[in-house]
Each structure stands twice: as C-alpha cells, then as structure tokens.
Write a protein that holds these residues in place. Structure first.
Motif, PDB file in Angstrom:
ATOM      1  N   ARG A  68       0.814  -1.218   0.000  1.00 43.77           N
ATOM      2  CA  ARG A  68       0.000   0.000   0.000  1.00 43.77           C
ATOM      3  C   ARG A  68       0.848   1.269   0.000  1.00 43.77           C
ATOM      4  O   ARG A  68       0.304   2.372  -0.054  1.00 43.77           O
ATOM      5  CB  ARG A  68      -0.900   0.019   1.240  1.00 43.77           C
ATOM      6  CG  ARG A  68      -1.842  -1.164   1.352  1.00 43.77           C
ATOM      7  CD  ARG A  68      -2.699  -1.038   2.597  1.00 43.77           C
ATOM      8  NE  ARG A  68      -3.554  -2.191   2.793  1.00 43.77           N
ATOM      9  CZ  ARG A  68      -4.400  -2.329   3.813  1.00 43.77           C
ATOM     10  NH1 ARG A  68      -4.493  -1.356   4.716  1.00 43.77           N
ATOM     11  NH2 ARG A  68      -5.133  -3.413   3.937  1.00 43.77           N
ATOM     12  N   ILE A  69       2.171   1.113   0.096  1.00 44.18           N
ATOM     13  CA  ILE A  69       3.031   2.287   0.203  1.00 44.18           C
ATOM     14  C   ILE A  69       3.059   3.043  -1.118  1.00 44.18           C
ATOM     15  O   ILE A  69       3.422   2.491  -2.159  1.00 44.18           O
ATOM     16  CB  ILE A  69       4.471   1.883   0.600  1.00 44.18           C
ATOM     17  CG1 ILE A  69       4.458   1.160   1.943  1.00 44.18           C
ATOM     18  CG2 ILE A  69       5.372   3.109   0.665  1.00 44.18           C
ATOM     19  CD1 ILE A  69       5.822   0.626   2.343  1.00 44.18           C
ATOM     20  N   ALA A  70       2.675   4.290  -1.061  1.00 42.11           N
ATOM     21  CA  ALA A  70       2.728   5.136  -2.249  1.00 42.11           C
ATOM     22  C   ALA A  70       4.122   5.752  -2.366  1.00 42.11           C
ATOM     23  O   ALA A  70       4.906   5.734  -1.416  1.00 42.11           O
ATOM     24  CB  ALA A  70       1.672   6.231  -2.160  1.00 42.11           C
ATOM     25  N   SER A  75      11.450   7.792  -0.832  1.00 40.08           N
ATOM     26  CA  SER A  75      11.275   6.344  -0.831  1.00 40.08           C
ATOM     27  C   SER A  75      10.358   5.918  -1.960  1.00 40.08           C
ATOM     28  O   SER A  75       9.415   6.620  -2.316  1.00 40.08           O
ATOM     29  CB  SER A  75      10.712   5.875   0.522  1.00 40.08           C
ATOM     30  OG  SER A  75       9.546   6.573   0.859  1.00 40.08           O
ATOM     31  N   ILE A  76      10.655   4.761  -2.498  1.00 41.28           N
ATOM     32  CA  ILE A  76       9.908   4.241  -3.637  1.00 41.28           C
ATOM     33  C   ILE A  76       8.787   3.333  -3.137  1.00 41.28           C
ATOM     34  O   ILE A  76       8.811   2.866  -1.999  1.00 41.28           O
ATOM     35  CB  ILE A  76      10.843   3.469  -4.593  1.00 41.28           C
ATOM     36  CG1 ILE A  76      11.507   2.300  -3.857  1.00 41.28           C
ATOM     37  CG2 ILE A  76      11.885   4.390  -5.182  1.00 41.28           C
ATOM     38  CD1 ILE A  76      12.404   1.461  -4.738  1.00 41.28           C
ATOM     39  N   PRO A  77       7.789   3.057  -3.990  1.00 44.40           N
ATOM     40  CA  PRO A  77       6.694   2.184  -3.573  1.00 44.40           C
ATOM     41  C   PRO A  77       7.200   0.827  -3.081  1.00 44.40           C
ATOM     42  O   PRO A  77       8.169   0.283  -3.613  1.00 44.40           O
ATOM     43  CB  PRO A  77       5.862   2.041  -4.855  1.00 44.40           C
ATOM     44  CG  PRO A  77       6.132   3.284  -5.623  1.00 44.40           C
ATOM     45  CD  PRO A  77       7.566   3.621  -5.333  1.00 44.40           C
ATOM     46  N   SER A  78       6.559   0.317  -2.040  1.00 41.50           N
ATOM     47  CA  SER A  78       6.844  -0.994  -1.444  1.00 41.50           C
ATOM     48  C   SER A  78       8.119  -1.022  -0.611  1.00 41.50           C
ATOM     49  O   SER A  78       8.475  -2.073  -0.070  1.00 41.50           O
ATOM     50  CB  SER A  78       6.907  -2.093  -2.525  1.00 41.50           C
ATOM     51  OG  SER A  78       5.674  -2.195  -3.196  1.00 41.50           O
ATOM     52  N   LEU A  79       8.837   0.098  -0.493  1.00 41.13           N
ATOM     53  CA  LEU A  79      10.029   0.142   0.354  1.00 41.13           C
ATOM     54  C   LEU A  79       9.734   1.019   1.576  1.00 41.13           C
ATOM     55  O   LEU A  79       9.748   2.236   1.476  1.00 41.13           O
ATOM     56  CB  LEU A  79      11.235   0.693  -0.401  1.00 41.13           C
ATOM     57  CG  LEU A  79      12.520   0.836   0.427  1.00 41.13           C
ATOM     58  CD1 LEU A  79      13.009  -0.535   0.871  1.00 41.13           C
ATOM     59  CD2 LEU A  79      13.601   1.566  -0.359  1.00 41.13           C
TER      60      LEU A  79
END
Length: 299
Positions: A68-70, A75-79
């Motif tokens: 769910r990380i945008a 920081s990049i998505p999913s990190l």
C-alpha cells in the motif's frame, strides 16, 4: 523523447554524485552533522477518536502492508522508510496542516548516534545562527554547503501535481536514498518543502529525517535493526491531552520552559504575530510527551 531526456538527466546525476564522492565532499557530510544519541524526534498520525494508537502504529509501515506504500519524496513504492521530524510543528506541516484534534503524536529517540547525509537548507535562508555555529565547529562546513547546494535544490522541488501517481520531482531524492543505503549511512536529514521561509519569520531549525529499513523480516513485520536503534513513548491524542489538563503541563510535571524544544524558538503562524514555541499547542504536546519514558516499540 521525454523518456530519453529523463534517462540522460539520470546518467548526468549519477556522474555528478560520483564526482562529489571522489572529491571527498559527501564523505565529509557523514561527519558534518551527526544526530546524537537520545535526540528527540517526533511522528504524528491522523485518526478520529480519543483512543491512543499503539506505538508500532507510528513506526514504519509494516512489511505485510508495504504493497500500500505510495511513492514519497525519498522512498519508492513498497520500500518502507521511517520519516521523523525534529518537532511536532514540522510533522504537522508535512501532513498539510491537518485538524489538530485528530492528531496523535509520539516522541521517538535514537539509542545510538545516527550517521546522516545533511541536506538541510537552513543556511540558505535567514537563520544565520546555524551558519555561525557550524563555521566555528567545522571550518569546511560552509564549503560543503556550497558544493552540495545543487543537490539540495534538486531534492527540494515542490510537487506540481500531487494527485499524479508518478512524480518526477521525486526521482533524484529516491536515487539519493538508494545511494545512502549502499554507503554505510543511516539516512538523510533534510528541510521541509512545506514551509516557505521567505514568507514567515520562524526562528529556529526545522528539519526531517528519513531512515530506510535495513532488512525485511516477515516474522516481525518491522525492521529488527530499526527496532534496536529507536525507542518511543506512548502515543498521545491531542484531544485527549486537552481533556487531561487545561494547564500547559501535567500534574506531576514541572512547568513548561521556554526552551521546550531547543531547536525552535518562535513561530509566526499568523502574519505579524511571533509566538514563543512553548506557548503553542505544539510545544505543550511535546512537553507532555517528555513526561513519558521511551520504551521498546514492539513488546
């Protein structure tokens, strides 16, 4: 054509970064502004109601929810990364000034010194106190700030369209964080892009810190290395704090002092009205959090 231009710019950025490393400028940065052990950092979340969130709810996003990380600036998505501020005020600005009765806050302290790449821009504004202090402590500080200014500027571009999934303004900051993770640094210290110091007369230092996760441990759901580096207090909802006491301090606390946050002296929240930080709700909430001892984030 656009993709080709972006590719060329990224290649040029990587070469410029290698030049800064080769000349020792970024290497000096790792020693220029270390964040000392037991520094007070803050994090807030927005939630309705007066029931405090758990401490881990204000840590980095758990690994089982990283899908769910945008995309964020560094920081990049999913990190997952842990974003912290040196004051509740800065954290509030980062969330675009949410309604204060929905704010839940915690104080987070580091159990060891943090090695951070310093990209703060206070020196380029009207806060000359920071410039004079660092010139005495480190003669190469001014030279370092001049040399990394293009990097600071490239990482401080305001987002033009916040609704877009892809934000080109985040490309260089994200590349830089990847470089940090490979060069024995804990993270990046940077100034907020949501505070326009040309329009306000704030007095003090206002910065954020971003710490990327070091490992992925699906069993614990949180980075075990970051859990060792940080401790946090219990979470306090702002509205519940107002119910606890109408005074600026809790019953078993000393009165709030002028330097409740040594980094921040005064805020100009309304034009022409410069207010001491200790007399604002930000200062009061920080003072209340000092009444709670930081403990392990996950029991």
């Amino acid at each position: 054509l656009i993709i080709r231009v972006v590719h060329i710019k990224l290649c040029n950025f990587k070469e410029d970064l290698k030049g800064l490393i080769h000349n020792g400028i970024l290497n000096d940065a790792t020693h220029a502004a270390p964040l000392g052990e037991n520094s007070n950092l803050f994090r807030i979340r927005i939630k309705d109601g007066n029931y405090p969130l758990r401490k881990e709810n204000l840590f980095h996003i758990p690994f089982d929810l990283r899908g769910r990380i945008a995309t964020q600036r560094y920081s990049i998505p999913s990190l997952p990364s842990l974003y912290l501020s040196n004051s509740i005020y800065v954290a509030w600005e980062e969330l675009r000034r949410p309604s204060f009765e929905k704010v839940q806050a915690t104080r987070i302290v580091n159990t060891r010194d943090l090695r951070l790449l310093d990209l703060t821009s206070d020196i380029y504004s009207n806060r000359q106190r920071d410039l004079k202090l660092n010139e005495k402590e480190n003669p190469s500080f001014l030279f370092y700030k001049v040399m990394v200014w293009p990097l600071v500027a490239a990482c401080s571009v305001k987002v033009l369209n916040r609704s877009n999934v892809f934000k080109p303004e985040y490309i260089i900051p994200q590349l830089l964080l990847q470089w940090v993770t490979k060069n024995n640094l804990d993270g990046i210290k940077y100034s907020s892009t949501h505070i326009d110091f040309n329009k306000v007369r704030h007095e003090g230092l206002f910065y954020n810190v971003v710490i990327p996760v070091k490992t992925f441990d699906q069993d614990s759901n949180y980075c075990p290395k970051l859990l060792k580096i940080f401790k946090s207090t219990e979470v306090i909802p702002m509205q519940l704090r107002q119910f606890m006491s109408i005074a600026s301090h809790l019953e078993n606390q000393p009165s709030i002092s002028f330097n409740v946050n040594p980094d921040i002296l005064r805020l100009e929240l309304l034009k022409g009205n410069l207010q001491s930080y200790s007399s604002t709700y930000f200062g009061v909430l920080e003072h209340s959090l000092k009444n709670f001892q930081p403990e392990a984030i996950c029991d």
